[in-house]
Enzyme design. Sequence first.
Site, PDB file in Angstrom:
ATOM      1  N   LYS A  35       1.017  -1.435  -0.292  1.00  0.00           N
ATOM      2  CA  LYS A  35      -0.110   0.038   0.062  1.00  0.00           C
ATOM      3  C   LYS A  35       0.757   1.215  -0.212  1.00  0.00           C
ATOM      4  O   LYS A  35       0.968   1.694  -0.838  1.00  0.00           O
ATOM      5  CB  LYS A  35      -0.677   0.223   1.141  1.00  0.00           C
ATOM      6  CG  LYS A  35      -2.282   0.836   1.397  1.00  0.00           C
ATOM      7  CD  LYS A  35      -3.044   1.202   3.043  1.00  0.00           C
ATOM      8  CE  LYS A  35      -4.066   1.146   2.305  1.00  0.00           C
ATOM      9  NZ  LYS A  35      -4.624   1.358   3.785  1.00  0.00           N
ATOM     10  N   LEU A 153     -15.953  11.988  10.012  1.00  0.00           N
ATOM     11  CA  LEU A 153     -16.307  12.337   8.397  1.00  0.00           C
ATOM     12  C   LEU A 153     -17.299  11.135   8.188  1.00  0.00           C
ATOM     13  O   LEU A 153     -17.208   9.757   8.961  1.00  0.00           O
ATOM     14  CB  LEU A 153     -14.691  12.459   7.904  1.00  0.00           C
ATOM     15  CG  LEU A 153     -13.968  11.267   7.453  1.00  0.00           C
ATOM     16  CD1 LEU A 153     -14.849   9.623   6.618  1.00  0.00           C
ATOM     17  CD2 LEU A 153     -12.609  11.568   7.309  1.00  0.00           C
ATOM     18  N   ARG A 154     -18.207  11.485   6.894  1.00  0.00           N
ATOM     19  CA  ARG A 154     -18.781   9.953   5.796  1.00  0.00           C
ATOM     20  C   ARG A 154     -18.099   9.593   4.872  1.00  0.00           C
ATOM     21  O   ARG A 154     -17.737  10.886   4.027  1.00  0.00           O
ATOM     22  CB  ARG A 154     -20.301  10.747   6.388  1.00  0.00           C
ATOM     23  CG  ARG A 154     -20.761  11.246   6.318  1.00  0.00           C
ATOM     24  CD  ARG A 154     -22.414  11.819   6.348  1.00  0.00           C
ATOM     25  NE  ARG A 154     -21.586  13.036   5.784  1.00  0.00           N
ATOM     26  CZ  ARG A 154     -21.994  13.993   5.004  1.00  0.00           C
ATOM     27  NH1 ARG A 154     -23.176  13.621   4.584  1.00  0.00           N
ATOM     28  NH2 ARG A 154     -21.451  14.871   4.408  1.00  0.00           N
ATOM     29  N   GLU A 155     -18.008   8.144   4.499  1.00  0.00           N
ATOM     30  CA  GLU A 155     -17.425   7.948   3.260  1.00  0.00           C
ATOM     31  C   GLU A 155     -18.116   8.673   2.468  1.00  0.00           C
ATOM     32  O   GLU A 155     -19.122   8.985   2.238  1.00  0.00           O
ATOM     33  CB  GLU A 155     -17.684   7.036   3.775  1.00  0.00           C
ATOM     34  CG  GLU A 155     -16.494   6.136   4.199  1.00  0.00           C
ATOM     35  CD  GLU A 155     -16.514   3.877   4.393  1.00  0.00           C
ATOM     36  OE1 GLU A 155     -16.818   3.499   3.383  1.00  0.00           O
ATOM     37  OE2 GLU A 155     -15.910   3.157   5.275  1.00  0.00           O
ATOM     38  N   PHE A 249     -30.540  12.591   7.811  1.00  0.00           N
ATOM     39  CA  PHE A 249     -30.661  11.013   8.357  1.00  0.00           C
ATOM     40  C   PHE A 249     -31.963  10.262   8.604  1.00  0.00           C
ATOM     41  O   PHE A 249     -31.899  10.098   9.590  1.00  0.00           O
ATOM     42  CB  PHE A 249     -29.856  11.284   9.480  1.00  0.00           C
ATOM     43  CG  PHE A 249     -27.840  10.474   8.942  1.00  0.00           C
ATOM     44  CD1 PHE A 249     -27.590  11.925   8.521  1.00  0.00           C
ATOM     45  CD2 PHE A 249     -27.481   9.872   9.263  1.00  0.00           C
ATOM     46  CE1 PHE A 249     -26.247  11.192   8.200  1.00  0.00           C
ATOM     47  CE2 PHE A 249     -26.012   8.857   8.278  1.00  0.00           C
ATOM     48  CZ  PHE A 249     -25.662  10.065   8.297  1.00  0.00           C
ATOM     49  N   LEU A 250     -32.586  10.871   8.067  1.00  0.00           N
ATOM     50  CA  LEU A 250     -34.374  10.561   8.189  1.00  0.00           C
ATOM     51  C   LEU A 250     -34.617   9.929   7.073  1.00  0.00           C
ATOM     52  O   LEU A 250     -35.821  10.236   6.518  1.00  0.00           O
ATOM     53  CB  LEU A 250     -35.221  12.211   8.630  1.00  0.00           C
ATOM     54  CG  LEU A 250     -34.907  11.927  10.284  1.00  0.00           C
ATOM     55  CD1 LEU A 250     -36.211  13.147  10.602  1.00  0.00           C
ATOM     56  CD2 LEU A 250     -35.607  11.157  11.040  1.00  0.00           C
ATOM     57  N   GLY A 257     -25.958   0.234   6.578  1.00  0.00           N
ATOM     58  CA  GLY A 257     -24.429  -0.608   6.782  1.00  0.00           C
ATOM     59  C   GLY A 257     -23.502   0.224   6.764  1.00  0.00           C
ATOM     60  O   GLY A 257     -23.206   0.966   7.599  1.00  0.00           O
ATOM     61  N   CYS A 260     -19.455   1.208   9.871  1.00  0.00           N
ATOM     62  CA  CYS A 260     -19.042   1.993  10.936  1.00  0.00           C
ATOM     63  C   CYS A 260     -20.364   1.658  11.930  1.00  0.00           C
ATOM     64  O   CYS A 260     -20.613   1.240  12.869  1.00  0.00           O
ATOM     65  CB  CYS A 260     -19.130   3.714  11.278  1.00  0.00           C
ATOM     66  SG  CYS A 260     -17.444   4.233  10.039  1.00  0.00           S
TER      67      CYS A 260
HETATM   68  C1  UGA Z   1     -20.368   7.460   9.872  1.00  0.00           C
HETATM   69  C2  UGA Z   1     -21.039   8.952  10.554  1.00  0.00           C
HETATM   70  O1  UGA Z   1     -22.197   9.034   9.698  1.00  0.00           O
HETATM   71  C3  UGA Z   1     -19.985   9.518  10.312  1.00  0.00           C
HETATM   72  O2  UGA Z   1     -20.224  10.938  11.075  1.00  0.00           O
HETATM   73  C4  UGA Z   1     -19.069   8.867  11.120  1.00  0.00           C
HETATM   74  O3  UGA Z   1     -17.594   9.559  10.956  1.00  0.00           O
HETATM   75  C5  UGA Z   1     -18.912   7.431  10.276  1.00  0.00           C
HETATM   76  O4  UGA Z   1     -19.717   7.242  10.585  1.00  0.00           O
HETATM   77  C6  UGA Z   1     -17.558   6.877  11.031  1.00  0.00           C
HETATM   78  O5  UGA Z   1     -17.636   6.210  12.318  1.00  0.00           O
HETATM   79  O6  UGA Z   1     -16.521   6.785  10.703  1.00  0.00           O
HETATM   80  P1  UGA Z   1     -20.824   6.190   6.927  1.00  0.00           P
HETATM   81  O7  UGA Z   1     -20.546   5.186   8.542  1.00  0.00           O
HETATM   82  O8  UGA Z   1     -19.170   6.549   6.134  1.00  0.00           O
HETATM   83  O9  UGA Z   1     -20.389   7.966   8.756  1.00  0.00           O
HETATM   84  O10 UGA Z   1     -21.908   6.719   6.339  1.00  0.00           O
HETATM   85  P2  UGA Z   1     -23.027   6.967   6.407  1.00  0.00           P
HETATM   86  O11 UGA Z   1     -23.340   8.683   6.102  1.00  0.00           O
HETATM   87  O12 UGA Z   1     -23.700   8.008   8.263  1.00  0.00           O
HETATM   88  O13 UGA Z   1     -24.190   6.409   6.316  1.00  0.00           O
HETATM   89  C7  UGA Z   1     -24.738   4.714   6.786  1.00  0.00           C
HETATM   90  C8  UGA Z   1     -25.272   4.153   6.059  1.00  0.00           C
HETATM   91  O14 UGA Z   1     -26.601   4.796   6.586  1.00  0.00           O
HETATM   92  C9  UGA Z   1     -25.635   3.833   4.847  1.00  0.00           C
HETATM   93  O15 UGA Z   1     -25.576   2.367   4.672  1.00  0.00           O
HETATM   94  C10 UGA Z   1     -26.211   4.318   3.972  1.00  0.00           C
HETATM   95  O16 UGA Z   1     -26.938   4.150   3.221  1.00  0.00           O
HETATM   96  C11 UGA Z   1     -27.447   4.478   5.605  1.00  0.00           C
HETATM   97  N1  UGA Z   1     -28.576   5.683   6.013  1.00  0.00           N
HETATM   98  C12 UGA Z   1     -27.724   7.124   5.834  1.00  0.00           C
HETATM   99  C13 UGA Z   1     -29.743   5.523   5.572  1.00  0.00           C
HETATM  100  O17 UGA Z   1     -30.321   4.437   5.238  1.00  0.00           O
HETATM  101  N2  UGA Z   1     -30.720   7.070   5.754  1.00  0.00           N
HETATM  102  C14 UGA Z   1     -30.130   8.112   5.639  1.00  0.00           C
HETATM  103  O18 UGA Z   1     -30.869   9.112   6.228  1.00  0.00           O
HETATM  104  C15 UGA Z   1     -28.515   7.804   5.911  1.00  0.00           C
END
Ligand code: UGA
Length: 431
Positions: A35, A153-155, A249-250, A257, A260
């Site tokens: 890597k 951060l969100r991916e 997030f609603l 999934g 995280c």
């Molecule tokens: C999440 C948190 O949002 C970040 O703040 C945190 O830093 C990160 O975990 C971590 O711990 O590293 P992430 O897992 O990258 O981020 O993605 P999210 O955008 O939170 O989405 C998580 C899951 O929830 C996805 O499967 C997404 O599709 C789903 N989701 C999200 C929903 O089904 N509905 C929503 O309204 C939002």
Amino acid sequence: MNIAIVGTGYVGLVTGACFAEVGHNVICVDCDEAKVKLLQGGGIPIFEPGLEEMVKKNVAEGRLIFTASTAEGVEKSDVVFIAVPTPPLGDGSVDLSFIERVARDIADATTTYKVVVDKSTVPVKTGEKVAETIKRYCKVDCDFDVVSNPEFLREGFAVEDLMNPDRIVVGTRSDKPVAAMREIYEPFNAPIIFTDINSAELIKHAANSFLAMKISYINAVAAICEATGANVEEVATGIGMDERIGRRFLNASLGFGGSCFPKDLSAFIRISDDLGYDFGLLKKVQEINAAQMDRFLKKITDTLWILKDKTIGVLGLAFKQNTDDVRMSPAIEVCQRLLKGGATLRVHDPKAMEKARELLPTEGVTYVDDMDSVAEGCDAIVVATEWPQFKELDLAKAREAMTSPILFDGRNLFDPAEMDQLGFTYKSIGR
Ligand code: UGA
């Protein structure tokens, strides 16, 4: 500021690039030599919007370098960030052995004062263990402070989130590392909250669990909407406009999934259990999430009746939009369960097809490069990831190409009335 970041995964690599971008000198360390070679040669191991350009620019300008040696990282820096994985163990707890390994490597290489910052998501009280470990293995009488600095951060939006944070959380036991942490984060113009280490560690698990709870809440409301003919999007908008609740997030879905939320929920439940508190609320959040996937698959089987020998198109394999990450992806679970029922799949994802191949069986899955060709000969299409480009799908063409025009939308990307007009049997979430 001279900074080392140990671990070049989603958090470590993006943090390193963003720190370099604002002018710090960053040395990114990873024990995976292949890597490191890839990164040194200009390659990027993950897809994250804006990351490749940022890494290349900062490498070219000499502020970002890569090494496989933690000792080199420690020697060349004042502040050492730990950003290694904390993968789940079978019983809900997390594997902290990578954290311990890095703490020992830091202890081996430390000769002058260092601030050691934990950025990995860890159970409360891990900071204490890291401090103990460094102290135990340090050869000289070394001077250091351990700080907890969780990442939010969100991916898929990692660069954007890191460059524009809502807040920075810094947990510390003494005032000594405060100046260095302020200097690192000063260019990001965000409020910094200083707490004790345990509180900072808890903030991370409490935040992720709360967000997961919001999703399960709206998914539970979606079930009620389905039973009554109400529309979950209108309900989400109606409650989300209350500033105390908020609309983000609603979005009802086939369930959350990723690497995280599922892991952090299990960990927080386990931590609470160990501390003598039964966090039943979070157990319910997990249950609702699992049931949401079951309910989605039931919609498919109720409609198609028999899965055996059906051809189903699946749009989306990543756990969410904007990423090639398929870890704990609901889309992968949908594929696996459809395959188990005897269906064959035509799948497409803009970024995650390569990584999905490692998780899906070779038989029964055709990877389709062009999303508009997925529908060919399909008995149904399933939308499993919220990639915005799926909204541009040529639906009229898809309907013509399908054996029967049925679409299961696990992300509510399409408008039910329009789908009806186009002649689709259309099933979405909570509408
Ligand atoms: C999440 C948190 O949002 C970040 O703040 C945190 O830093 C990160 O975990 C971590 O711990 O590293 P992430 O897992 O990258 O981020 O993605 P999210 O955008 O939170 O989405 C998580 C899951 O929830 C996805 O499967 C997404 O599709 C789903 N989701 C999200 C929903 O089904 N509905 C929503 O309204 C939002």
